[in-house]
Scaffold this motif. Structure first.
Motif, PDB file in Angstrom:
ATOM      1  N   VAL A  69      75.067  46.557  28.029  1.00 52.14           N
ATOM      2  CA  VAL A  69      74.113  45.769  28.825  1.00 52.14           C
ATOM      3  C   VAL A  69      72.824  45.613  28.016  1.00 52.14           C
ATOM      4  O   VAL A  69      72.268  46.598  27.518  1.00 52.14           O
ATOM      5  CB  VAL A  69      73.801  46.434  30.180  1.00 52.14           C
ATOM      6  CG1 VAL A  69      72.719  45.642  30.923  1.00 52.14           C
ATOM      7  CG2 VAL A  69      75.061  46.527  31.028  1.00 52.14           C
ATOM      8  N   LEU A  70      72.374  44.370  27.876  1.00 54.48           N
ATOM      9  CA  LEU A  70      71.118  44.076  27.197  1.00 54.48           C
ATOM     10  C   LEU A  70      70.091  43.705  28.260  1.00 54.48           C
ATOM     11  O   LEU A  70      70.152  42.622  28.835  1.00 54.48           O
ATOM     12  CB  LEU A  70      71.302  42.928  26.202  1.00 54.48           C
ATOM     13  CG  LEU A  70      70.120  42.582  25.305  1.00 54.48           C
ATOM     14  CD1 LEU A  70      69.773  43.756  24.389  1.00 54.48           C
ATOM     15  CD2 LEU A  70      70.429  41.341  24.469  1.00 54.48           C
ATOM     16  N   LEU A  71      69.190  44.621  28.561  1.00 55.89           N
ATOM     17  CA  LEU A  71      68.232  44.439  29.650  1.00 55.89           C
ATOM     18  C   LEU A  71      67.085  43.529  29.218  1.00 55.89           C
ATOM     19  O   LEU A  71      66.584  43.639  28.090  1.00 55.89           O
ATOM     20  CB  LEU A  71      67.675  45.787  30.099  1.00 55.89           C
ATOM     21  CG  LEU A  71      68.689  46.783  30.656  1.00 55.89           C
ATOM     22  CD1 LEU A  71      68.012  48.110  30.967  1.00 55.89           C
ATOM     23  CD2 LEU A  71      69.359  46.224  31.904  1.00 55.89           C
TER      24      LEU A  71
ATOM     25  N   ALA B   7      65.524  46.779  23.042  1.00 58.03           N
ATOM     26  CA  ALA B   7      66.668  46.189  22.344  1.00 58.03           C
ATOM     27  C   ALA B   7      66.574  44.671  22.337  1.00 58.03           C
ATOM     28  O   ALA B   7      66.797  44.023  21.311  1.00 58.03           O
ATOM     29  CB  ALA B   7      67.967  46.639  22.999  1.00 58.03           C
ATOM     30  N   GLU B   8      66.260  44.073  23.482  1.00 56.94           N
ATOM     31  CA  GLU B   8      66.135  42.613  23.525  1.00 56.94           C
ATOM     32  C   GLU B   8      64.981  42.149  22.645  1.00 56.94           C
ATOM     33  O   GLU B   8      65.078  41.133  21.952  1.00 56.94           O
ATOM     34  CB  GLU B   8      65.922  42.128  24.955  1.00 56.94           C
ATOM     35  CG  GLU B   8      65.933  40.601  25.038  1.00 56.94           C
ATOM     36  CD  GLU B   8      65.582  40.073  26.418  1.00 56.94           C
ATOM     37  OE1 GLU B   8      66.434  39.402  27.023  1.00 56.94           O
ATOM     38  OE2 GLU B   8      64.447  40.322  26.874  1.00 56.94           O
ATOM     39  N   GLN B   9      63.897  42.883  22.663  1.00 57.49           N
ATOM     40  CA  GLN B   9      62.760  42.526  21.811  1.00 57.49           C
ATOM     41  C   GLN B   9      63.144  42.591  20.339  1.00 57.49           C
ATOM     42  O   GLN B   9      62.734  41.739  19.539  1.00 57.49           O
ATOM     43  CB  GLN B   9      61.585  43.455  22.105  1.00 57.49           C
ATOM     44  CG  GLN B   9      60.988  43.275  23.496  1.00 57.49           C
ATOM     45  CD  GLN B   9      59.943  44.323  23.819  1.00 57.49           C
ATOM     46  OE1 GLN B   9      59.346  44.926  22.933  1.00 57.49           O
ATOM     47  NE2 GLN B   9      59.726  44.566  25.107  1.00 57.49           N
ATOM     48  N   ALA B  10      63.954  43.589  19.962  1.00 55.26           N
ATOM     49  CA  ALA B  10      64.388  43.712  18.570  1.00 55.26           C
ATOM     50  C   ALA B  10      65.273  42.538  18.177  1.00 55.26           C
ATOM     51  O   ALA B  10      65.144  41.976  17.074  1.00 55.26           O
ATOM     52  CB  ALA B  10      65.129  45.035  18.364  1.00 55.26           C
ATOM     53  N   VAL B  11      66.204  42.167  19.068  1.00 54.00           N
ATOM     54  CA  VAL B  11      67.078  41.029  18.791  1.00 54.00           C
ATOM     55  C   VAL B  11      66.253  39.750  18.657  1.00 54.00           C
ATOM     56  O   VAL B  11      66.439  38.960  17.718  1.00 54.00           O
ATOM     57  CB  VAL B  11      68.143  40.884  19.899  1.00 54.00           C
ATOM     58  CG1 VAL B  11      68.892  39.563  19.749  1.00 54.00           C
ATOM     59  CG2 VAL B  11      69.122  42.050  19.855  1.00 54.00           C
ATOM     60  N   ASN B  12      65.328  39.534  19.583  1.00 52.94           N
ATOM     61  CA  ASN B  12      64.490  38.328  19.526  1.00 52.94           C
ATOM     62  C   ASN B  12      63.651  38.299  18.249  1.00 52.94           C
ATOM     63  O   ASN B  12      63.425  37.237  17.667  1.00 52.94           O
ATOM     64  CB  ASN B  12      63.591  38.257  20.750  1.00 52.94           C
ATOM     65  CG  ASN B  12      64.353  37.973  22.022  1.00 52.94           C
ATOM     66  OD1 ASN B  12      65.479  37.465  21.978  1.00 52.94           O
ATOM     67  ND2 ASN B  12      63.768  38.298  23.162  1.00 52.94           N
TER      68      ASN B  12
END
Length: 511
Positions: free
Chosen positions: A489-491, A496-501
């Motif tokens: 799950v990517l919250l 984690a989402e900030q790192a991906v973005n």
């Protein structure tokens, strides 16, 4: 090789078989293998083929409650009707229902360690709890017979339109009987370096992009979110100026500044909505990703039509990386070469057999409407076509690419470009972007791409800190994203989402 083609664009979608998407296409040519005429079926139990069989039917839904198993082990079962085979003999295409029934009941056939099995069970439990807490709907109940359902032409209007208005390539096969990563690797490098399933890491193989650079030819990669092509660090260690978002693609088409080779990677389901890759794992609750994929094809095509001078010199190829576990009746019985002498150490597979047939259309004003091409192709044909057209003096990318059939060598081209270039006008094909998700539930491919993004972020930071780019960096997982990978799950708003973005922005910002 026709030198009138000055630009090749490849758009590679996700996980659909030829029969599943185009089997019921109402094509005017008698050479088209329409399933109404062939009437294929698959036994429920391949050990007893005289028992109940299920026919294909034009009754597929955009939503499928369980993502079909497309691991190498499952694909071999689907093709040969038995587990554990090395692929010797003629594929009977008899194990699709059995494979899907097993996936629904027990999960993937891909071998898992004890901790992976426990982790998978915990992920499923976490996702159920998350759905309950957020009051979000869960996947619909899947049944094994659904794997035989195909789409009527009316439900795939853009792909069907292009297949009839230009060329449909009816014998295009995935390069590997296995998952997304190795098949995309064949499109770029002519090899998957001995892997049949997703093996997360950086790869050192040369790619067609490097061959183009050696020949002084231009190339660009356009992506919307995390891109699988990041597995080749040689392409981005010294800079990311050849990576762009999709807005840049449409601007380049409008300005007439496309490179010789443009590779488009769809949105695999990061950011708003479920992306536009058409991956069945993104369509277990709603069909937004499938519809958005149709919209992406329409937008790419219409942009080209709006610049006829550019379009007249362009070949657009749309295909799918692998069949995704969906039924196809054509056995992959063409003999192919192991590209580099590397067998898969995990399975013993020798790469002398391709995967299952996938949809493919070739679009250009130089192609007559209603063209049916029954030449055998696999994804190595992409690298072969591009290298031979734009960098013929460079070295091949291994035996498979050297022997692959080039599209421009076999699709018949007209003496002059067509001027009857109808845009796609169906208003009901929309972007289906959806609202911002309350929690991105990751399928296996998405989880692998999150882990890839984290490692790319670490490598990019080290290059900046050390002010020197190693030839190939170590694949170091980013602890910021590991919880999302582990839980599936990517919250929204999470580290984690900030790192991906952050890493996506790094690759798509314009100087």
């Amino acid at each position: 090789m026709d030198e009138r083609i000055e630009h090749v664009i490849v758009l590679m979608m996700e996980n659909r078989s030829f029969d599943h998407l185009l089997g019921y296409l109402d094509h005017p040519s008698s050479r088209f293998p329409n399933l109404d005429r062939i009437k294929p079926s698959c036994p429920v139990d391949p050990d007893h083929p005289e028992g109940r069989r299920v026919n294909t039917a034009p009754a597929a839904s955009y939503v499928l409650g369980t993502d079909p198993d497309h691991s190498h082990q499952a694909v071999m079962l689907q093709m040969f009707g038995r587990e554990g085979t090395l692929g010797v003999g003629e594929p009977g295409m008899t194990g699709f229902i059995k494979s899907y029934a097993r996936q629904i009941a027990h999960g993937t056939l891909r071998p898992q360690s004890w901790w992976e099995r426990i982790g998978s069970a915990l992920i499923k439990l976490f996702k159920r709890v998350w759905s309950w807490l957020t009051r979000s709907p869960g996947p619909i109940l899947a049944t094994a017979d659904e794997i035989m359902r195909c789409f009527p032409e009316s439900e795939v209007p853009v792909l069907a339109f292009l297949a009839k208005q230009y060329a449909v390539l009816v014998n295009w096969f995935a390069s590997v009987p296995g998952e997304t990563w190795p098949n995309r690797q064949y499109a770029h490098a002519g090899t998957s370096h001995g892997t049949t399933n997703i093996e997360i890491g950086f790869y050192t193989d040369d790619t067609v992009f490097q061959r183009l650079s050696e020949a002084g030819q231009s190339w660009d990669i356009y992506h919307d979110g995390v891109a699988h092509v990041w597995v080749y660090p040689k392409l981005w260690l010294s800079g990311v100026e050849r990576f762009h978002d999709m807005d840049r693609f449409f601007a380049d088409v409008e300005r007439g500044t496309l490179p010789a080779y443009a590779f488009i990677e769809p949105n695999h389901g990061f950011g708003r909505g479920e992306g536009n890759s058409q991956h069945p794992g993104n369509n277990t609750i709603k069909g937004d990703s499938f519809l958005a994929g149709e919209a992406l094809m329409a937008r790419v095509y219409n942009a080209l039509v709006a610049n006829p001078a550019l379009f007249a010199r362009t070949l657009l190829l749309i295909t799918y990386d692998e069949h995704g576990g969906f039924f196809d009746h054509v056995p992959p019985d063409h003999e192919v070469s192991n590209p580099d002498g590397i067998d898969d150490p995990a399975t013993g597979f020798d790469f002398r057999r391709t995967g299952v047939r996938v949809p493919a259309v070739a679009v250009s004003p130089l192609i007559a409407a209603g063209t049916v091409d029954d030449t055998f192709y696999d994804h190595a044909s992409i690298a072969a076509t591009v290298r031979r057209r734009f960098a013929p003096a460079t070295a091949t990318l291994g035996r498979r690419e050297a022997e692959a059939t080039g599209v421009l060598d076999h699709v018949a081209l007209l003496p002059e470009p067509r001027t009857d270039l109808p845009p796609f006008r169906r208003a009901e094909v929309t972007s289906a972007a959806g609202e911002a998700a309350t929690g991105r539930r990751l399928n296996d491919l998405q989880a692998s791409l999150v882990e890839l993004a984290g490692a790319v972020r670490v490598a990019r930071e080290r290059v900046v800190m050390e002010a020197v780019a190693p030839e190939v960096p170590a694949f170091i997982p980013d602890p910021t994203v590991q919880e999302a990978v582990a839980t599936g799950v990517l919250l929204p708003g999470s580290p984690a989402e900030q790192a991906v973005n952050e890493v996506v922005d790094d690759f798509t910002r314009e100087d």
